[in-house]
Design an enzyme around this catalytic site. Sequence first.
Site, PDB file in Angstrom:
ATOM      1  N   LYS A   1     -42.602  24.723  45.313  1.00 47.93           N
ATOM      2  CA  LYS A   1     -43.457  24.900  44.137  1.00 47.93           C
ATOM      3  C   LYS A   1     -42.952  24.187  42.884  1.00 47.93           C
ATOM      4  O   LYS A   1     -41.779  24.172  42.592  1.00 47.93           O
ATOM      5  CB  LYS A   1     -43.577  26.406  43.804  1.00 47.93           C
TER       6      LYS A   1
ATOM      7  N   SER B   1     -40.429  28.124  41.896  1.00 49.60           N
ATOM      8  CA  SER B   1     -40.624  29.484  42.365  1.00 49.60           C
ATOM      9  C   SER B   1     -39.319  29.986  42.967  1.00 49.60           C
ATOM     10  O   SER B   1     -38.580  29.217  43.587  1.00 49.60           O
ATOM     11  CB  SER B   1     -41.733  29.497  43.420  1.00 49.60           C
TER      12      SER B   1
ATOM     13  N   HIS C   1     -70.569  20.666  36.519  1.00 49.32           N
ATOM     14  CA  HIS C   1     -70.514  21.832  37.419  1.00 49.32           C
ATOM     15  C   HIS C   1     -69.275  21.793  38.310  1.00 49.32           C
ATOM     16  O   HIS C   1     -69.275  22.356  39.400  1.00 49.32           O
ATOM     17  CB  HIS C   1     -71.770  21.934  38.298  1.00 49.32           C
TER      18      HIS C   1
ATOM     19  N   GLU D   1     -50.512  26.725  31.627  1.00 52.80           N
ATOM     20  CA  GLU D   1     -50.987  28.083  31.939  1.00 52.80           C
ATOM     21  C   GLU D   1     -50.775  29.022  30.762  1.00 52.80           C
ATOM     22  O   GLU D   1     -51.642  29.830  30.414  1.00 52.80           O
ATOM     23  CB  GLU D   1     -50.250  28.641  33.162  1.00 52.80           C
TER      24      GLU D   1
END
Length: 487
Positions: free
Chosen positions: A303, A297, A176, A310
């Site tokens: 970043k 970024s 979970h 992804e």
Amino acid sequence: MTQDSPQNKPATASEPRDQSRAKLWGGRFSEPTDAFVERFTASVDFDRRLYREDILGSQAHARMLAKVGVLTADEAERIIAGLDAIRDEIAAGEFDWQVGREDVHMNIEARLIERIGDVGKKLHTGRSRNDQIATDIRLWLRAAIDEILELIRGYQRGLVDLAEREADTIMPGFTHLQTAQPVTFGHHMLAWYEMLDRDAERLGECRRRVNQLPLGAAALAGTPYPLDREYVAGLLGFDGVTRNSLDAVSDRDFAIEFSAAAATLMMHLSRQAEELVLWTSAQFDFIELPDRYCTGSSIMPQKKNPDVPELVRGKTGRVYGHLTSLLTLMKSQPLAYNKDNQEDKEPLFDTVDTLLGSLRAFADMVPNLAVRRTNTLAATTRGFATATDLADYLVERGVAFRDAHEVVGRAVRLAQERGVDLAQLALEDLQSLSGAVGEDVHGVLTAEGSVAARKLTGGTAPEQVRHQAAAARERLAAVDGAAQSAT
Ligand code: ARG
């Protein structure tokens, strides 16, 4: 939008049309194809990707036609040499692909006739584009599966290396997405290995059904020529010949089955991708991906984005979509060949390209990730990961499991109130909850003790992870050995 150039003026039955623009199937037509229809129905823009397979299949067909006496040996040799030259033209980027010639088959055949003259017109004896395309895709998909299998194995080898390197590394295991029990990082990597192992097995089984020769089915009913189909199968490395000509030209379930295996593989990669993304976030901070797999970024200087996982996660969607496309393409199709089937190629090609790219990236990126071992260990002590160990300890000392569960639940609440981990509760506190708690209790409350105890087959103990990694390495070597002796 009909073409009205002098070259395309309608021909009568008695008047042969201009050879340079005529369709190979043009005999029965009294007006040229509408220019829009020509483009709409053409597949050459994408099926030219099959040119090597198409030429291989044609050469095997020609060789067989000579063997059974339909062509002379000399005719077959000239056809084969002509096709060799065409393959070189295409590979060199010098081939003039023509939409008017519709597909890869007729582009190559028309060019063959241009190059070697009338003898080229004999190649298509006893054959149809229907069994020809079925053969081409099967040859192409077989090679694609082999390439995918090799990449899977490379990735698996990398995972085994990583599992051995991180066999002792403690991290929280989740259910979970809540801290459940301590596991080892190596164990987690071997879970990924197992997913891929089943994927490889599925693809290997699919390959057996792909590797059947349709040639000889002709348009749909077979052919009166005394073709030696087994001989062609042998030349092309097929395991056997299809047993029913109607089925052979229309069946695409080998492609559907492949796509289903591909979708499952991508589903697995998407799960791994998701974990990689989570683990690189500042909130987890479990791992660092190699810089060469990440981007920055344009506005936020701090970043480092996990773009590759992804993207793999995102690309999974298109592979699922292709599976649905193929299933829908085949739904309710009557026997035998239907032009619908031309729509099978783009989904199939894109599925293979997506798999190859995703696997190539993961096979290099994942084995080269760095684990932040202090962080994974610290995270393990935050979520009461050894609560089950405490319950097991009480059971060993005569407490019924349900009662032990209750006692530990209260211990967790106490620790939570004090803002500490279970291991930081004092002996007296634990003893106040259950008389069965002895002085040795803290031994089972450490994550190291917890994982070391789970050394049964498939368990998370470092010792078991090393054992499983060694066994996996042996299996991979055996597969490599078998592949080596097959070539
Ligand atoms: N381009 C066709 C395909 O991809 C080849 C077979 C065409 N056969 C035919 N009779 N039109 O399926």
